[in-house]
Design a protein around this motif. Structure first.
Motif, PDB file in Angstrom:
ATOM      1  N   GLU A 294      64.950 -24.890 -44.331  1.00 24.99           N
ATOM      2  CA  GLU A 294      63.932 -25.465 -43.483  1.00 24.99           C
ATOM      3  C   GLU A 294      62.808 -24.443 -43.305  1.00 24.99           C
ATOM      4  O   GLU A 294      63.033 -23.238 -43.264  1.00 24.99           O
ATOM      5  CB  GLU A 294      64.544 -25.812 -42.129  1.00 24.99           C
ATOM      6  CG  GLU A 294      63.653 -26.646 -41.238  1.00 24.99           C
ATOM      7  CD  GLU A 294      64.383 -27.144 -40.002  1.00 24.99           C
ATOM      8  OE1 GLU A 294      63.752 -27.830 -39.208  1.00 24.99           O
ATOM      9  OE2 GLU A 294      65.581 -26.826 -39.861  1.00 24.99           O
ATOM     10  N   ASN A 295      61.580 -24.953 -43.229  1.00 21.80           N
ATOM     11  CA  ASN A 295      60.389 -24.107 -43.062  1.00 21.80           C
ATOM     12  C   ASN A 295      60.115 -23.221 -44.273  1.00 21.80           C
ATOM     13  O   ASN A 295      59.338 -22.265 -44.176  1.00 21.80           O
ATOM     14  CB  ASN A 295      60.493 -23.238 -41.805  1.00 21.80           C
ATOM     15  CG  ASN A 295      60.622 -24.089 -40.549  1.00 21.80           C
ATOM     16  OD1 ASN A 295      59.999 -25.139 -40.444  1.00 21.80           O
ATOM     17  ND2 ASN A 295      61.450 -23.647 -39.620  1.00 21.80           N
ATOM     18  N   ALA A 296      60.759 -23.508 -45.393  1.00 22.48           N
ATOM     19  CA  ALA A 296      60.471 -22.795 -46.643  1.00 22.48           C
ATOM     20  C   ALA A 296      59.667 -23.724 -47.551  1.00 22.48           C
ATOM     21  O   ALA A 296      59.703 -24.944 -47.387  1.00 22.48           O
ATOM     22  CB  ALA A 296      61.766 -22.385 -47.333  1.00 22.48           C
ATOM     23  N   PRO A 297      58.909 -23.175 -48.508  1.00 21.54           N
ATOM     24  CA  PRO A 297      58.196 -24.044 -49.446  1.00 21.54           C
ATOM     25  C   PRO A 297      59.156 -24.998 -50.153  1.00 21.54           C
ATOM     26  O   PRO A 297      60.306 -24.637 -50.443  1.00 21.54           O
ATOM     27  CB  PRO A 297      57.588 -23.045 -50.445  1.00 21.54           C
ATOM     28  CG  PRO A 297      57.472 -21.773 -49.677  1.00 21.54           C
ATOM     29  CD  PRO A 297      58.675 -21.742 -48.773  1.00 21.54           C
ATOM     30  N   LYS A 298      58.686 -26.199 -50.399  1.00 15.94           N
ATOM     31  CA  LYS A 298      59.516 -27.214 -51.044  1.00 15.94           C
ATOM     32  C   LYS A 298      59.152 -27.276 -52.524  1.00 15.94           C
ATOM     33  O   LYS A 298      58.044 -27.644 -52.893  1.00 15.94           O
ATOM     34  CB  LYS A 298      59.301 -28.580 -50.390  1.00 15.94           C
ATOM     35  CG  LYS A 298      59.470 -28.558 -48.875  1.00 15.94           C
ATOM     36  CD  LYS A 298      60.835 -28.035 -48.454  1.00 15.94           C
ATOM     37  CE  LYS A 298      60.960 -27.955 -46.940  1.00 15.94           C
ATOM     38  NZ  LYS A 298      62.227 -27.328 -46.522  1.00 15.94           N
ATOM     39  N   ILE A 299      60.099 -26.904 -53.370  1.00 16.34           N
ATOM     40  CA  ILE A 299      59.831 -26.892 -54.808  1.00 16.34           C
ATOM     41  C   ILE A 299      61.012 -27.459 -55.593  1.00 16.34           C
ATOM     42  O   ILE A 299      62.153 -27.422 -55.141  1.00 16.34           O
ATOM     43  CB  ILE A 299      59.500 -25.473 -55.330  1.00 16.34           C
ATOM     44  CG1 ILE A 299      60.642 -24.485 -55.029  1.00 16.34           C
ATOM     45  CG2 ILE A 299      58.184 -24.985 -54.766  1.00 16.34           C
ATOM     46  CD1 ILE A 299      61.560 -24.208 -56.195  1.00 16.34           C
ATOM     47  N   ILE A 300      60.693 -27.980 -56.761  1.00 14.77           N
ATOM     48  CA  ILE A 300      61.690 -28.364 -57.762  1.00 14.77           C
ATOM     49  C   ILE A 300      61.504 -27.440 -58.959  1.00 14.77           C
ATOM     50  O   ILE A 300      60.381 -27.191 -59.391  1.00 14.77           O
ATOM     51  CB  ILE A 300      61.506 -29.822 -58.218  1.00 14.77           C
ATOM     52  CG1 ILE A 300      61.739 -30.785 -57.055  1.00 14.77           C
ATOM     53  CG2 ILE A 300      62.437 -30.154 -59.376  1.00 14.77           C
ATOM     54  CD1 ILE A 300      61.375 -32.230 -57.384  1.00 14.77           C
ATOM     55  N   ARG A 301      62.616 -26.926 -59.497  1.00 16.25           N
ATOM     56  CA  ARG A 301      62.571 -26.147 -60.732  1.00 16.25           C
ATOM     57  C   ARG A 301      62.966 -27.065 -61.874  1.00 16.25           C
ATOM     58  O   ARG A 301      63.966 -27.794 -61.808  1.00 16.25           O
ATOM     59  CB  ARG A 301      63.531 -24.956 -60.668  1.00 16.25           C
ATOM     60  CG  ARG A 301      63.257 -24.010 -59.526  1.00 16.25           C
ATOM     61  CD  ARG A 301      64.212 -22.827 -59.510  1.00 16.25           C
ATOM     62  NE  ARG A 301      63.662 -21.701 -60.236  1.00 16.25           N
ATOM     63  CZ  ARG A 301      63.607 -20.440 -59.761  1.00 16.25           C
ATOM     64  NH1 ARG A 301      64.069 -20.157 -58.544  1.00 16.25           N
ATOM     65  NH2 ARG A 301      63.087 -19.486 -60.486  1.00 16.25           N
TER      66      ARG A 301
END
Length: 335
Positions: A294-301
């Motif tokens: 939570e509160n971290a950047p949201k990314i897909i690898r």
């Protein structure tokens, strides 16, 4: 994992405006938040987006607790050459961590259970029909890697889909050897899997959609669609640093620009192995990992198709001619 409340944001994708759903947890296990359901997009008002999704969605299906993506039907038999994530297959299922292929003319690693692709008629409901799935080639896997620590550079394998189908049953059901006389019948209205090329290189700043089948089948029986922008190498490196500061596991995995790309989007558990497509419907890669905290950047690898293809060709070129002749008919269109 606990639900995370995040404000909806407005994306402008492919020149189309649409509202995102709530943020959610990573592709690896655990999620109770939403991304758009397949039917939400198809029942929406953005015809360009609907057309794009229809162009690509028939290529993505279920594979066990995850997803798989048909890369190409450009081979001697017109069968489906698919890609999925090693952690979806479960790397303990491979007999060796050294690169290996099955001789599909005489070996039968096929399954029906948990293997589905969309119906030929284009219905978004998968129904109860299973399709034969044959793991074909896996590549070198590091000795210490586990299903949760695999790096994107190693988290993929290749399989084959033919036309053998069976209805779901409480009893185990296995296909016969791969059937080569009839090309795979699938929902591919624009023949994406036969195009020249079937794939493309991911470009920084490009807007993409990612399609997969979450483990939450009750809420996502017909699949889910994530969408966002491909980050530049600089943006990706900076984002990894932010993830590390936030205590997200993805922050401990350095960004590798030669094998992966990052998308500023969110996915749901089970979408691993699902395809990432550009605005022209070309396959750019498959999803393998995503941020969590939570509160971290949201990314897909996502693993690049360019990396998958080069790894496949390098393996093929390392084989003696006898073994090449066993593999070539199934991958001929992508050599």
């Amino acid at each position: 994992m606990q639900a995370k409340t995040v404000l909806s944001v407005l994306f402008i994708i492919f020149g189309i405006s649409f509202q995102s759903c709530k943020r959610n947890n990573p592709i690896l296990p655990g999620s109770d938040l939403d991304v758009p359901k397949m039917e939400e997009i198809l029942n929406g008002k953005d015809q360009n987006l609907i057309n794009l999704l229809n162009r690509v969605r028939g290529s993505v299906g279920r594979r066990g607790s995850g997803s798989k993506t048909i890369w190409s039907r450009k081979n001697d038999y017109g069968l489906g050459l698919y890609i999925s994530a090693n952690h979806v297959y479960n790397i303990t299922g491979w007999n060796s961590r050294n690169a290996h292929f099955f001789n599909l003319s005489s070996e039968n690693p096929g399954i029906f259970e948990t293997s589905q692709i969309p119906p030929v008629n284009g219905s978004i409901a998968l129904g109860h029909t299973l399709i034969a799935d044959f793991p074909f080639i896996h590549f070198n896997i590091s000795t210490g890697a586990t299903n949760t620590t695999l790096l994107p550079a190693e988290d993929f394998y290749i399989g084959i889909i033919d036309n053998q189908r069976a209805e779901q049953s409480p009893l185990a059901n296995y296909p016969e050897l791969v059937k080569t006389p009839v090309p795979l019948q699938m929902y591919d209205p624009d023949n994406r899997t036969k195009a020249t090329p079937t794939w493309n290189i991911a470009v920084a700043g490009e807007k993409v959609i990612a399609v997969g089948y979450p483990q939450d089948n009750a809420n996502y029986p017909n699949g889910a669609v994530a969408y966002g922008k491909i980050l530049s190498d600089t943006e990706a490196t900076q984002t990894i640093q932010k993830l590390k500061i936030a205590g997200d596991t993805e922050g401990d995995i350095p960004y590798n620009s030669s094998t992966e790309f990052l998308i500023d989007a969110q996915a749901i558990a089970g979408m691993s192995g699902g395809g990432v497509f550009n605005a022209d419907g070309q396959l750019l890669g498959i999803m393998v990992r995503a941020s969590d905290k939570e509160n971290a950047p949201k990314i897909i690898r996502a693993v690049k198709i360019a990396h998958i293809k080069s790894t496949m060709i390098e393996f093929y070129n390392s084989l003696p001619e006898t073994d090449k002749s066993r593999i070539r008919p199934f991958i001929s269109g992508e050599l």
